[in-house]
Design an enzyme around this catalytic site. Structure first.
Site: not given
Ligand code: GLC
Length: 755
Positions: A291
């Site tokens: 993430d």
């Molecule tokens: C965010 C979220 C994730 C998302 C990623 C990209 O922090 O936790 O669900 O896909 O970053 O935006």
């Protein structure tokens, strides 16, 4: 310069080799050998580059970035040290950035373009939790299909969806992004969404890689506070959290995403045991992306002393791509050379990334997703009708004392902060859409004929200050200006529709709340209106369950829960209020009476002291009930429906089945969500829930019609998974309900013996 000349000769040679490899392979070799062919050409740094993902770091159609981080990232891109990017918006931007990767790097390996296309690209369907409330798996799959159509038409080929985190805590803002509290419904929805995004051919120009997230347990953050600690039992992991992820694997999800949280004390991003479950036990062959910054965050967790150690831990745990930690790009090659991370770990990750690029068709045509999309507004797009239909099928009718549908020819006062709202209904995950493009409830009602007048009054201001994706919402709690006019408008009408709720940017990531009550002065507004107008319908917009005080709950004559209904929310809710369609949504999550009850969910265990008894020694509160305001699976329609007793039968071939009939005893056709629950009364492998959803069917039933239902019982439905992940089917006492929700119905019970 000699070096340049040598380099350019080498460059030409390598590029030609690459082209030969790709072209020759394109005709005859399967993807695996094509991947190996490319892998042999790559330097260690280029391999690490495929494991590096940046957020869209400059307006690629503009001049190359000249300074700061963007310039560094641009140089990395030209070095071949970037494998994928996220949040690049628009075909021209995608084309421009892809050109750099394909034409200015040594090997010309194309980028994958990702984005959070969670419930639509520009045309937004209802938020995912709302879609789950429709229990319409075909419509949910179609919604993901539509999102993929629109997103790929704008150059994207990877979405960071579906989020499949089970959650029982509405204080957690990201409950809006999943399918609610139930494992079975969550698994079915996960499968539908993966199939919708990916279609039957990932190389088609209108399909995109899905991403099951967040692996694992993110929905169980303590106290509902986002990014907080998660500490659940292995038994809960196996029986509640894992099944939707397993469903995503079985549906062929091309990618997974690590969760931010710890699991058994180890951050998911560096958790070897957790990732082995995915890649070994479940045999997942796709790509696991961190993430945002979650590799780097292992330092804050107290798992890694520094970024280099975090890099080693994530790579050794087999996290394949680093999203925006800048960990792999700066440390991984060095760690491989030192033997801290095995080359094989890197090769496996790069193989997975290259495989995905071949599967997407990008290696054969890097610009295949860069078609020129048509011009449309979100509400006039080819997908608007489906978005409206799903908004109509997601809304849940919680109360109706005869006030709905609104009788035509009446004077209506439409009051409240959501009456004319065009931004909030889009929810918070609208990163590719345009703000304020929802059709409001006011506009929706004006398009439906049948009432004498429609007077609109917003009442007190709801929000003060900016409200957008990264900003904390600031809510007016003192300025009552507008209240008097709203009350006067209500008193002059036959019916007052109060459009209230939380703003779309009050749920979603980083949006945990202590209170589930209507924010700001909305309860005051409702109470003041009720003093002058007895005929009040609440339309509540929110991304999570909400709590109404008992006095308001008792006095209003109708409550329609609209969730965040997306681009077409206005016409959808108007159609339901005016009776063009009957509401048909059912709650995918329990609505508590008080925040103090949380976590509160229908699939609870019985405990050793379920009570009630006359003394205090049983599981209860001395100052309030255990029961929810509205239970899982609950929802009313504009008709009345009756269920026969549930019967257990053994079919000719010996399989067990459940039978029941369902009758529409009212005056209008409705869509009924027939639900099947089970209770396994005893299990030596772990206690079982008082009820668990094991099947359901959404079906239209005409006025006066009776339909018969037979549900075949599969052994898998009767099984329990132990804490080690082993499934067991045991004889014993089982009860079954075919019912309209999780609290009604008379069970059929058997003492089942395995012959
Ligand atoms: C965010 C979220 C994730 C998302 C990623 C990209 O922090 O936790 O669900 O896909 O970053 O935006």
């Amino acid at each position: 310069m000699i070096i340049d000349k040598v380099f350019s000769m080498k460059y030409i040679y390598t590029t030609l080799t690459m082209l030969c490899v790709l072209t020759a392979n394109a005709q005859r070799k399967p993807i695996e050998s094509r991947v190996d062919s490319v892998l042999t050409l790559m330097s260690l740094e280029e391999k690490v580059g495929q494991m590096n993902q940046y957020n869209g770091f400059w307006n690629a159609t503009g001049p190359a970035p000249a300074g700061g981080d963007a310039a560094t990232k641009y140089q990395h891109l030209r070095n071949g040290w970037v494998g994928s990017v996220l949040n690049v918006q628009g075909v021209e931007e995608v084309r421009a950035m892809q050109r750099v990767a394909v034409e200015e790097t040594r090997l010309g390996i194309p980028l994958i373009f990702a984005c959070d296309v969670i419930h639509g690209y520009k045309t937004l369907s209802p938020i995912p939790l709302a879609e789950a409330a429709s229990w319409n798996l075909d419509a949910i799959e179609k919604s993901a299909r539509n999102a993929a159509e629109e997103a790929t038409a704008h150059g994207l080929n990877w979405t960071f969806a579906p989020m499949v985190d089970i959650s029982r805590d509405p204080r957690w803002g990201r409950m809006m992004e999943g399918a609610g509290e139930d494992t079975y419904l969550g698994a079915r929805v996960a499968s539908a969404r993966v199939q919708g995004f990916q279609g039957s051919d990932l190389s088609a120009p209108n399909t995109m890689a899905a991403c099951a997230k967040h692996f694992a347990g993110y929905g169980f953050v303590e106290a509902g506070r986002d990014y907080n600690t998660v500490d659940v039992s292995a038994y809960t992991l196996q029986n509640v959290i894992f099944p939707p992820f397993q469903a995503a694997v079985e549906a062929g999800a091309a990618t997974f995403m690590n969760a931010f949280n710890t699991m058994n004390g180890i951050p998911a991003t560096g958790n070897q045991a957790l990732i082995e479950t995915l890649k070994e036990t479940w045999g997942f062959q796709g790509v696991l992306v961190s993430d945002w910054g979650s590799i780097s965050e292992m330092q804050a967790h107290g798992f890694s002393r520094n970024l280099s150690e975090a890099t080693a831990q994530a790579a050794n745990a087999r996290c394949d791509i680093d999203m925006e930690s800048l960990a792999y790009v700066y440390h991984l090659a060095d760690l491989v050379r030192k033997g801290v991370v095995a080359q094989a770990r890197v090769d496996d990750a790069v193989r997975r990334v290259l495989r995905l690029k071949f599967q997407l068709g990008l290696m054969d045509d890097p610009y295949k997703y860069c078609q020129n999309p048509g011009e449309w507004t979100p509400s006039s797009s080819p997908w608007a009708e489906d978005a409206q239909n799903l908004a109509e099928e997601s809304a849940v009718l919680l109360k109706n004392k005869g006030i709905l549908p609104i009788v035509k020819g009446q004077r209506i006062a439409l009051i409240g902060p959501m009456a004319a709202e065009k931004n909030s209904p889009l929810g918070n995950w609208r990163v590719s859409s345009e703000d304020h493009t929802a059709i409001s409830l006011q506009e929706g009602l004006r398009s439906v004929k049948g009432f004498k007048s429609l007077d609109v009054a917003a009442g007190p201001v709801f929000l003060t200050g900016a409200i957008n994706f990264p900003t904390e919402a600031s809510i007016n709690t003192s300025d009552t200006a507008g209240l008097f006019q709203a009350v006067r408008s209500a008193s002059a009408a036959d019916v007052a529709i109060l459009a209230v709720g939380e703003h779309g940017f009050q749920s979603g990531e980083g949006r945990s709340r202590l209170s589930l009550h209507l924010p700001g002065l909305q309860e005051l507004l409702i109470r003041e209106v009720l003093k002058v107008q007895p005929h009040v319908v609440l339309v509540v917009y929110a991304g999570r369950p909400f709590i109404l005080p008992e006095d308001i709950q008792a006095q209003v004559e109708g409550i329609l829960f609209a969730w965040q209904p997306g681009t077409m929310g206005g016409p959808a809710i108007a159609n339901l209020l005016m009776g063009r369609r009957s509401p048909s949504g059912r709650l995918p999550v329990t609505f508590p009476r008080s925040e103090a009850q949380i976590p509160l969910y229908y699939g609870a265990y019985n405990t050793g002291r379920p009570g009630p008894i006359s003394e205090v020694f049983w599981s209860h509160y001395g100052d309030g009930p255990n029961t929810p305001q509205y239970p899982f699976g609950y929802g009313l329609t504009y008709s009345t429906v009756s269920y026969s007793k549930t019967e257990l039968v053994t079919l000719e071939d010996g399989t067990l089945a459940l039978n029941a009939t369902v009758s529409n005893t009212g005056k209008v056709e409705v869509d009924e969500v027939v639900q099947v629950y089970m209770r396994d009364h005893h299990s030596a492998y772990g206690v079982r829930p008082l009820k668990q959803l094991i099947d359901f069917r959404r079906i239209a039933i005409k006025a006066g019609e009776t339909k018969s239902f037979t549900f075949i019982l599969e052994m898998d439905q009767l099984s329990v998974t132990d804490a080690q992940g082993e499934k067991h089917v045991e004889p014993g006492i089982f009860s079954f309900w075919i019912a309209p929700n999780s609290v009604e119905g008379v069970p059929a019970t058997m003492d089942w013996k395995i012959e």
